[in-house]
Structures are given as C-alpha cells and as structure tokens.
Motif scaffolding. Structure first.
Motif, PDB file in Angstrom:
ATOM      1  N   SER A  14      24.301   5.112  19.056  1.00 33.64           N
ATOM      2  CA  SER A  14      23.938   6.193  18.139  1.00 33.64           C
ATOM      3  C   SER A  14      23.542   5.696  16.750  1.00 33.64           C
ATOM      4  CB  SER A  14      25.097   7.189  17.998  1.00 33.64           C
ATOM      5  OG  SER A  14      26.219   6.571  17.378  1.00 33.64           O
ATOM      6  N   ALA A  44      27.908  14.144  22.603  1.00 36.39           N
ATOM      7  CA  ALA A  44      26.649  14.663  22.065  1.00 36.39           C
ATOM      8  C   ALA A  44      25.474  14.172  22.890  1.00 36.39           C
ATOM      9  CB  ALA A  44      26.479  14.224  20.613  1.00 36.39           C
ATOM     10  N   ARG A  45      24.388  14.930  22.874  1.00 35.84           N
ATOM     11  CA  ARG A  45      23.165  14.501  23.534  1.00 35.84           C
ATOM     12  C   ARG A  45      22.346  13.632  22.590  1.00 35.84           C
ATOM     13  NH1 ARG A  45      23.575  19.939  25.369  1.00 35.84           N
ATOM     14  NH2 ARG A  45      23.615  20.110  27.664  1.00 35.84           N
ATOM     15  N   VAL A  46      21.575  12.733  23.174  1.00 37.08           N
ATOM     16  CA  VAL A  46      20.694  11.880  22.366  1.00 37.08           C
ATOM     17  C   VAL A  46      19.777  12.738  21.508  1.00 37.08           C
ATOM     18  CG1 VAL A  46      18.809  10.197  22.458  1.00 37.08           C
ATOM     19  CG2 VAL A  46      20.790   9.939  23.977  1.00 37.08           C
ATOM     20  N   GLY A  47      19.234  13.787  22.094  1.00 33.40           N
ATOM     21  CA  GLY A  47      18.312  14.650  21.368  1.00 33.40           C
ATOM     22  C   GLY A  47      18.929  15.385  20.193  1.00 33.40           C
ATOM     23  N   ASP A  48      20.276  15.529  20.211  1.00 37.73           N
ATOM     24  CA  ASP A  48      20.944  16.157  19.070  1.00 37.73           C
ATOM     25  C   ASP A  48      20.835  15.296  17.828  1.00 37.73           C
ATOM     26  OD1 ASP A  48      21.722  18.209  20.780  1.00 37.73           O
ATOM     27  OD2 ASP A  48      23.691  17.320  21.176  1.00 37.73           O
ATOM     28  N   ALA A  57      16.344  12.800  25.846  1.00 37.78           N
ATOM     29  CA  ALA A  57      17.034  13.737  24.962  1.00 37.78           C
ATOM     30  C   ALA A  57      18.274  14.351  25.591  1.00 37.78           C
ATOM     31  CB  ALA A  57      16.071  14.849  24.541  1.00 37.78           C
ATOM     32  N   GLN A  58      18.307  14.485  26.933  1.00 42.71           N
ATOM     33  CA  GLN A  58      19.434  15.140  27.594  1.00 42.71           C
ATOM     34  C   GLN A  58      20.569  14.197  27.957  1.00 42.71           C
ATOM     35  OE1 GLN A  58      19.555  18.476  27.669  1.00 42.71           O
ATOM     36  NE2 GLN A  58      17.601  18.291  26.587  1.00 42.71           N
ATOM     37  N   GLN A  59      20.357  12.894  27.824  1.00 41.34           N
ATOM     38  CA  GLN A  59      21.449  11.957  28.104  1.00 41.34           C
ATOM     39  C   GLN A  59      22.552  12.121  27.062  1.00 41.34           C
ATOM     40  OE1 GLN A  59      18.814   8.179  29.353  1.00 41.34           O
ATOM     41  NE2 GLN A  59      21.003   7.839  29.606  1.00 41.34           N
ATOM     42  N   ARG A  60      23.792  11.949  27.516  1.00 40.93           N
ATOM     43  CA  ARG A  60      24.929  12.119  26.612  1.00 40.93           C
ATOM     44  C   ARG A  60      25.558  10.775  26.263  1.00 40.93           C
ATOM     45  NH1 ARG A  60      26.670  17.289  25.791  1.00 40.93           N
ATOM     46  NH2 ARG A  60      25.910  18.880  27.248  1.00 40.93           N
ATOM     47  N   TYR A  61      26.020  10.698  25.029  1.00 45.41           N
ATOM     48  CA  TYR A  61      26.777   9.524  24.611  1.00 45.41           C
ATOM     49  C   TYR A  61      28.183   9.602  25.205  1.00 45.41           C
ATOM     50  CZ  TYR A  61      23.126   8.900  21.069  1.00 45.41           C
ATOM     51  OH  TYR A  61      21.927   8.725  20.413  1.00 45.41           O
ATOM     52  N   GLN A  62      28.725   8.428  25.553  1.00 48.23           N
ATOM     53  CA  GLN A  62      30.049   8.347  26.148  1.00 48.23           C
ATOM     54  C   GLN A  62      31.011   7.630  25.199  1.00 48.23           C
ATOM     55  OE1 GLN A  62      29.838   6.750  30.190  1.00 48.23           O
ATOM     56  NE2 GLN A  62      27.646   7.180  30.230  1.00 48.23           N
TER      57      GLN A  62
END
Length: 346
Positions: A14, A44-48, A57-62
C-alpha cells in the motif's frame, strides 16, 4: 500456449513503492500479484487507495501475520517495507525468490548497519546470502541469486554516476555528492514536514552527513574501485512528487579532456538498456515514470574537477522498476520485460 504465470506477493503493497510495483506488474506477462500485504490497510481494496490501478482495483490488502504461509508459497516476493521490518519477516519465508526494496540487507557489515540505521541487525548471519541488486554492475551475480537487496534510490543514482570514475582510477580524494529528491521518496505516511504548506516553495537539506545511503554508496564504489572510497553526501527535499537530480564531483587524478571523460562513460554503459550517457543536461521530467537514467559527465578545467549529473525516477529505477528488472534477471527473462516505458512528459 498458456502464458507462464509466476505467483507473486508484495509485502508493503500500500506504500508508494508498492503501488508503483502494482502499476508495473499490470503490464508484465508473467508476474501475477496474487498476495498483497499491507498491515495498516488490511481489508481495503486497492482501488480505495489507488483508483488509477483499475486492473486490480477489487483486490484486497491482507494482514501480514495472516499471509506468511501464502507468501511462502509464492514464487516471487517483493518486500517494500520500511527498514527494520524486513529483517524480522523475510527469514520466515520460503519463497523461491525475494527482492527487498528496503535497506535491511544491502550492507554486508552488521556494525555499519547498526551505526547508520540505529538498531542492531536481527539476522547478521544472513547478510552474505543476499546479492546487491544493481544490474549495471552485478548482472551475473543477480542472475544466479534468490535473495536480492534492491539498491536505495540515492545510492542507485550516486553509484551509476561515480562507478566509471572509480573503476578507471580517474579521481583522487573524496567524492562530493549532492542530490535533490521529490517527496515521494519519504514514503506515504503523513508527516508534518511534508504537508503542502510546508513543502511548497521550499527547498532544504536533511540528514546532512548522516544519511543511511552513505555507507551503501561507499561499499559498492569500493567494490568497483578495489580501494577505499569516501564520499560527502548531502540530500535535499524539493517540492515535486518524484524524481532525483544528483551531481557528484571530484578532483581528477590526471588531466583529461571532456571528450575523454565522455568516452569512458559511453564505453562503461555501452550495453546497458536503461542508462543513457548524454552530452547535454537532462531534467527529472525526462525520466518521470520510466526505468531510465540519464548521465552527463562534464569537466571544470579551471579546478581540474569532473562533475557528473544523473537523473532518475526515485519510484521506478530508484525502487520498483529496478526491483522488477532484478526479478526478470533471476527468472531468466529479458530484464526489460514490462519496463519498456517512455517517460511521462510534460
């Protein structure tokens, strides 16, 4: 034929360097970022955070602790964590290849690490197992390595600017290095001194004679020269987002013409895909967003000093682009794969 897919993870995905890695990996045919770790942005999503990265954009941070086993199953892991964090996490991973964009594994001397970074190294016994990832100097070593320490942004510019002088014994005395950097080099975390009202229309030096890239630059230039090298390094923050403009100067060991110096640099970087040696001066906008370096040697006849300028994008050739270049080499791909980018101008 199906395209070879190499499962890729990013620690610190991020931050600015992590986001730049994602941008570059969007155009890479083989490295697929499937595990994105960012403790402060977990869920959170990358696109956020980065709407410009529409492809993911729809991938989420872990969260990092929940992702260690998945990271270990990755073929490739990029680590873009601040120094001090990578050395506690990376030894736990069993990933095939790891490229660390931070400073934890660049210095071979743990005493130097403690002196310049302010904390003891957590795993000094592992330092000899990491290769210094500057392809223009150490390409063959990188090709056979599975643990690569990506150079610092200032260090990349300084070493590329000074290496031909040091290798050919052209200078005497210490090198004087001054470098101006955009504020993205300070990272994404908000800091009072990086607020718009503070930075705008302001230019100031920082960490004078204390910057942690100093021993890194000296270490590599000594390896190139085969002799001790000392530098005096002063970095500056300037009110722009990205880019480094660096100059280094030293007294010549013997008289040389500017044409002779230019020929030395042209010969040294003749086969390097991302380094251009120029007669004219270049600016940071001419490398913005590209894995490109412009180097210009000049002669001050009056003082018998050589002055070399170097420009690069601190987030690309100074961080994510060079990391991708290193990963390409160690996986046997063309090092320019996914990096054939023109600069963004104006």
């Amino acid at each position: 034929m199906p395209t070879l897919e190499i499962k890729t993870g990013i620690l610190g995905a991020s931050g600015y360097a992590g986001a730049e890695l994602l941008r570059l990996l969007c155009g890479h045919p083989h490295f697929k970022p499937l595990c994105l770790v960012a403790a402060s942005q977990a869920g959170a999503r990358v696109g956020d955070l980065y709407p410009h990265l529409a492809a993911m954009a729809q991938q989420r941070y872990q969260h990092v602790q929940e992702s260690l086993s998945e990271l270990s199953r990755c073929d490739l892991v990029f680590c873009a964590l601040p120094h001090g964090q990578a050395m506690t996490l990376l030894p736990k991973l069993e990933s095939k290849v790891i490229v660390d964009l931070g400073g934890d594994f660049r210095l071979q001397d743990p005493a130097a690490y403690e002196q310049w970074y302010g904390v003891p190294h957590a795993c000094p016994e592992l330092l000899p197992t990491w290769s210094y990832g500057l392809p223009e100097l150490f390409r063959e070593e990188i090709i056979t390595s599975t643990r690569i320490a990506n150079p610092g942004c200032y260090a990349t510019a300084a070493i590329l600017a000074a290496a031909p002088l040091c290798q050919n014994g052209l200078i005497k005395g210490s090198l004087v290095i001054n470098a101006l950097s955009g504020v993205s080099g300070a990272g994404r975390a908000p800091k009072a001194e990086l607020h718009f009202a503070h930075m705008y229309e302001d230019l100031r030096a920082y960490k004078v004679a204390k910057h942690q890239h100093t021993p890194e630059i000296e270490m590599v230039l000594e390896r190139v020269a085969g002799a001790p090298v000392r530098i005096s390094f002063t970095p500056y923050l300037v009110p722009m987002v990205r880019g480094i403009h660096l100059s280094c100067s030293a007294e010549l060991a013997q008289d040389r013409t500017e044409e002779e110096l230019l020929a030395v640099y042209q010969g040294f970087y003749k086969d390097q895909p991302f380094v251009s040696v120029a007669r004219e001066q270049h600016g940071t906008k001419e490398v913005r967003g590209a894995n490109r370096v412009f180097i210009t040697p000049a002669l001050d006849e009056r003082t018998n000093r050589v002055i070399v300028t170097c420009v690069l994008d601190n987030l690309v050739k100074g961080a994510a682009g060079q990391a991708l270049q290193n990963a390409n080499l160690t996986f046997g791909f063309d090092e320019a794969l996914g990096l054939d980018l023109s600069a963004l101008y104006p």
